[in-house]
Design a protein around this motif. Structure first.
Motif, PDB file in Angstrom:
ATOM      1  N   PRO C  45      40.332  58.467  13.837  1.00  0.00           N
ATOM      2  CA  PRO C  45      38.958  58.801  14.250  1.00  0.00           C
ATOM      3  C   PRO C  45      37.914  58.174  13.335  1.00  0.00           C
ATOM      4  N   MET C  46      38.230  58.095  12.057  1.00  0.00           N
ATOM      5  CA  MET C  46      37.279  57.487  11.117  1.00  0.00           C
ATOM      6  C   MET C  46      37.261  55.964  11.268  1.00  0.00           C
ATOM      7  N   ALA C  47      38.455  55.371  11.324  1.00  0.00           N
ATOM      8  CA  ALA C  47      38.541  53.913  11.393  1.00  0.00           C
ATOM      9  C   ALA C  47      37.898  53.373  12.672  1.00  0.00           C
ATOM     10  N   ASN C  48      38.172  54.014  13.797  1.00  0.00           N
ATOM     11  CA  ASN C  48      37.587  53.517  15.040  1.00  0.00           C
ATOM     12  C   ASN C  48      36.084  53.703  15.092  1.00  0.00           C
ATOM     13  N   SER C  49      35.562  54.588  14.229  1.00  0.00           N
ATOM     14  CA  SER C  49      34.112  54.748  14.157  1.00  0.00           C
ATOM     15  C   SER C  49      33.496  53.769  13.165  1.00  0.00           C
ATOM     16  N   GLY C  50      34.322  52.937  12.563  1.00  0.00           N
ATOM     17  CA  GLY C  50      33.801  51.945  11.630  1.00  0.00           C
ATOM     18  C   GLY C  50      33.952  52.361  10.177  1.00  0.00           C
ATOM     19  N   TYR C  51      34.587  53.530   9.930  1.00  0.00           N
ATOM     20  CA  TYR C  51      34.698  54.036   8.562  1.00  0.00           C
ATOM     21  C   TYR C  51      36.108  53.872   8.012  1.00  0.00           C
ATOM     22  N   GLY C  52      36.751  52.771   8.396  1.00  0.00           N
ATOM     23  CA  GLY C  52      38.105  52.512   7.929  1.00  0.00           C
ATOM     24  C   GLY C  52      38.210  52.510   6.406  1.00  0.00           C
ATOM     25  N   LEU C  54      37.075  54.499   4.388  1.00  0.00           N
ATOM     26  CA  LEU C  54      37.147  55.858   3.823  1.00  0.00           C
ATOM     27  C   LEU C  54      38.530  56.488   3.966  1.00  0.00           C
TER      28      LEU C  54
END
Lengths: 457, 194, 240
Positions: C45-52, C54
């Motif tokens: 969920p984080m990576a696909n939102s651009g926060y890979g 983190l």
């Protein structure tokens, strides 16, 4: 410089979806094109091998672009073509204006060129008193209606035949209510034949430039590029500098793939190879950078420059088919547009890489094997790293990351149920949640798997 | 620094390490009669294919397919009896009233129904595009299987202009409804000479 | 062989029966299964939102908990794909349930009975990421791992769709950030299953099923969703 206003793809898509019947029609029309592509590609047993070769040819071109560009230029000049170089839209438009002005020409006919669309050439020349008529039927329709193309191969795909009938009634004097495609096309044929016969200058796009020979190839179905070019005394070809192929032998691969991918035809009706100008004719090529060298320098995204503009990724994209071309507000919409545009203006187009489910169908249909959905994912990372995410989202993502990295923190953040409902953005129990507006919430049973496991195993 | 130099410098700085071009493979094609396959493909994309035993047979067939009361033109000297021989030195705009243009093609391609014609056979470049109907003459033995063999056959031949032409001019820009006869010829006929 | 079972948070909470079916099915096939209860998320969920960038802590927790197993199996194709692509220590170890059954256990018969009309929803990550089936865009021989397994189920009738592998529009946060398109995609997908005559829509990805279930329930459709593990673990005596 002020950052550009961000395109709100979701809002524009929601607007398009206010008319579900039109969305169904748009989706079905483009799906038919995808099916025709499948049918034609199935007739070529070596299809996947051709894609691989095309991909490698383009990789060779991009990695040797410096020498291919010079080879192409040298050969084109030897053939009697004048070659110009333009860094951006202004350069490009000025060069073309200069050519026309020198000949005292104030009317030009133009076949399909997304590059000139990107450069705003028509508006620029209009402001200088030069009238440009788009000769591709779809482009002419939207030009008359003062609209922009919504698709790079089928520019007027968003319009229904009744709406086109209305545009023709207003501008070309067809009877009110006429909506038969055959009759409308015949009207356009007569109207544009007059244009072809009276214009002294013609502009075309370029599908391929062949470095080995200095010739360029223009593909159309209507024959409009040829009608313009062979009747005019000045032929200008606008060409993105990534459009090269090394040799004629390589062209064979691309022409086997292009039309099958684009429209499900075995080849476009016309694939014209311009090498030497007609006696007395001037021929110009304007080589345009417009952000391409910058994209070439981005290792994660340079493969986007392999694109041969077939639009297969748009036709297959389940989002594009249901959001319409205008929701992207870019000359090139859809999946390929979403990986090309952030390079041009990240503030303006930062939402486009998120306008995708990352389903990957685009990558699979791409005839030159651009990893489109992987690039969409990578653009998301890039855009967030550049600090373009909303502060609220960044805060919640950081908190989420911290909780997920330690089981202790996860337990402290409350019962697992509360946690999921809080952090899975679509599961927030709240009628304002966009999930809930049209979808029911999943119902959590009394016992979670974790609890069941503790009791039973 | 000129714009050209600036762009070339940027290209050089940004292009990745060189990769070689792939080896271009030719794939085994279905065996069978190439000229039949060419004819079938051409018909499937809206064209017409007519097998004739010699050039002489073409003239008598024309009234069956075309309005021969209008201007029928050719640049094939052997057909001068049935069609008006085109003069090459006139203004190309003067060809706008041609109803049927008859010209030779170098060869055809079985996989897509296209024919290859260069300026040498066109006379003037506008001639395959401006008539209401285009008819090409092609020898049944001059058919190659795919575009790859087409370019192999062209090789490094020098031409000033050349075009692959596959069927009549067409558009589907209005609701994807296919309409033949956009700006160029409304029909395309290939006379396949055996 | 010891398998570590990974159950992502939303399956744990909302679809425990799919997790139970996965566990029981593997056990019935003779596999020793353990369930380390630390990790609840793969970080997608984080990576696909651009926060890979983190997700390192999340990745470390995951690989720390699972690297001692011979294999890691999960009933969620989407999570498995993310782990495969983003956590290198898990390479060659992590499997989605269906591919584990067909490729590692090489299951060729099942004691299962499910006398219903069933259509398959090909999740994009399972299909185009994990190659569980041939993709309709590719010009290559057809195959389908989920279909192969479902054909071993007694009484089950497989239903064909008009569009065999179009996306359902879930897409993680896409389902809320692009609500209009997401819902339209989901409605179109659901309609294809409904008009084809299926009683159950099955998949190896519950996120897609959750999306479609939300739409089916809202429109009071009789069509139900069911994870493929529940079908494969269903005998004439019910769930095992």
């Amino acid at each position: 410089m002020e950052p550009s206003k961000t395109i709100d793809h979701a809002a524009l898509a929601a607007e398009f979806n206010k008319d579900p019947e039109r969305v169904d029609w748009h989706d079905a029309t483009l799906w038919t094109v995808r099916q025709r592509r499948d049918m034609r590609a199935h007739q070529v047993p070596e299809w996947e091998a051709l894609r691989e070769m095309a991909s490698q040819i383009k990789e060779n071109v991009l990695s040797n672009l410096h020498s291919y560009l010079q080879q192409f230029e040298q050969n084109a000049i030897a053939n009697g073509i004048t070659v110009h170089w333009a860094e951006g839209a202004e350069d490009h438009n000025q060069i073309i204006y200069g050519i026309l002005k020198a000949k005292g020409i104030n009317q030009m006919v133009k076949s399909k060129s997304m590059l000139t669309e990107e450069c705003g050439l028509n508006e620029f020349l209009g402001s200088k008193g030069i009238d440009v008529v788009d000769s591709d039927l779809g482009e002419r329709i939207i030009q008359l209606a003062h609209q922009r193309p919504t698709h790079i191969v089928l520019p007027a795909i968003h319009l229904r035949k009744e709406e086109i009938g209305e545009i023709f009634h207003e501008h070309l004097g067809t009877p009110k209510g006429l909506s038969d495609p055959q009759e409308l096309t015949e009207t356009a044929r007569q109207h544009l034949r007059e244009v072809f016969l009276t214009r002294r200058a013609a502009l075309t796009g370029v599908n391929f430039g062949i470095a080995e020979t200095g010739e360029f190839v223009v593909c159309t179905n209507e024959g409009n590029a040829d009608m313009g070019a062979h009747l005019s005394e000045v032929h200008i070809a606008s060409m993105g500098l990534e459009k090269l192929v090394p040799t004629r032998q390589h062209m064979g691969i691309f022409l086997r793939l292009l039309a099958r991918s684009a429209t499900g035809q075995p080849i476009t009706t016309y694939s014209s190879h311009f090498s030497v100008p007609r006696p007395g004719q001037e021929m110009h090529i304007v080589l345009v950078d417009k952000g391409r060298t910058r994209q070439l320098g981005r290792p994660d995204f340079r493969a986007s420059l392999k694109c041969i503009k077939c639009a297969a990724c748009m036709n297959t994209c389940p989002v594009y088919r249901r959001s319409g071309g205008y929701s992207y507000q870019a000359t090139i919409a859809g999946p390929i547009g979403s990986i090309l545009t952030p390079n041009l203006d990240m503030d303006k187009y930062k939402n486009l890489p998120f306008a995708s489910t990352l389903c990957g169908s685009c990558t699979n249909v791409c005839p030159v094997k651009i990893d489109i959905h992987q690039q969409l994912f990578k653009w998301r990372q890039e855009i967030i790293k550049e600090g373009k995410g909303s502060a609220q989202k960044t805060f919640s993502m950081k908190l989420m990351a911290s909780i997920l990295s330690s089981p202790g923190k996860y337990k402290l953040s409350g019962s697992a149920f509360k946690w999921v409902s809080k952090w899975m953005p679509f599961l927030v129990k709240n009628k304002m949640n966009p999930w809930y507006r049209q979808r029911d919430m999943p119902q959590a049973p009394a016992t979670s798997f974790k609890e069941w496991y503790k009791k039973n195993v | 620094m000129t714009t050209r130099e600036k762009i070339l410098k940027a290209v050089l700085e940004n292009q990745p390490a060189s990769t070689p071009p792939p080896e271009v493979f030719f794939f085994p094609q279905e065996t069978g009669n190439l000229s039949d396959k060419f004819a079938d493909t051409l018909i499937s994309i809206g064209g017409r294919a007519i097998v004739v035993q010699g050039l002489d047979a073409i003239g008598p067939l024309l009234p069956k397919y075309f309005d021969t009361t209008r201007r029928i033109a050719t640049n094939i000297p052997e057909l001068a009896g049935t069609a008006g021989l085109i003069s090459q030195d006139v203004d190309p705009h003067s060809f706008q009233d041609i109803e049927v243009m008859l010209m030779r093609a170098h060869f055809g391609i079985a996989e897509n129904g296209a024919v290859w014609i260069t300026e040498q056979l066109m006379g003037q470049r506008i001639l395959p595009f401006i008539p209401q109907h285009l008819a090409v003459v092609i020898s049944a033995s001059d058919i190659v299987p795919t575009m790859q063999q087409a370019y192999q056959r062209i090789g490094s031949a020098r031409y000033r202009f050349g075009s692959f032409i596959a069927g009549p001019s067409k558009t589907a820009d209005i609701e994807q409804a296919l309409v033949l006869g956009a700006h160029g010829p409304r029909t395309m006929t290939a006379f396949i000479v055996h | 062989m010891t398998v570590g079972l990974f159950i992502p948070c939303y399956i744990d909470q909302f679809y425990p029966q799919a997790a139970i079916a996965t566990l029981r099915l593997l056990q019935r096939l003779g596999v020793t299964v353990e369930y380390p209860q630390g990790p609840v998320c793969c970080g997608q969920p984080m990576a696909n939102s651009g926060y890979g960038h983190l997700t390192k802590g999340c990745d470390d927790l995951f690989t720390g908990s699972y690297s001692s197993y011979d294999y890691v199996v999960s009933p969620s194709g989407s999570c498995v794909l993310h782990i495969k692509e983003h956590m290198h220590p898990m390479h060659g170890k992590i499997y989605e349930l269906v591919e584990f059954l067909t490729d590692v256990l090489k299951v060729d018969q099942l004691d299962a009975r499910f006398p219903h009309k069933v259509s398959i929803h090909q999740s994009c990550h399972g299909l185009r990421g994990l190659y569980l089936s041939q993709m309709s865009e590719r010009m290559a021989p057809a195959f389908s791992k989920p279909e192969r397994l479902l054909k071993m189920v007694d009484g089950l009738e497989l239903i064909d769709l008009h569009r065999s592998d179009e996306c359902c529009g879930f897409g993680g946060t896409f389902c809320v950030s692009e609500e209009a398109v997401s819902v339209k995609m989901g409605k179109d997908r659901v309609k294809d299953h409904e008009t084809s005559g299926a009683e159950y829509i099955t998949s190896s990805d519950l996120s897609c099923l959750m999306h479609m279930e939300g739409l089916l329930k809202r429109s009071k459709s009789p069509v139900k969703v069911i994870h493929i593990a529940e079908i494969l673990n269903h005998t004439e005596h019910g769930a095992q």
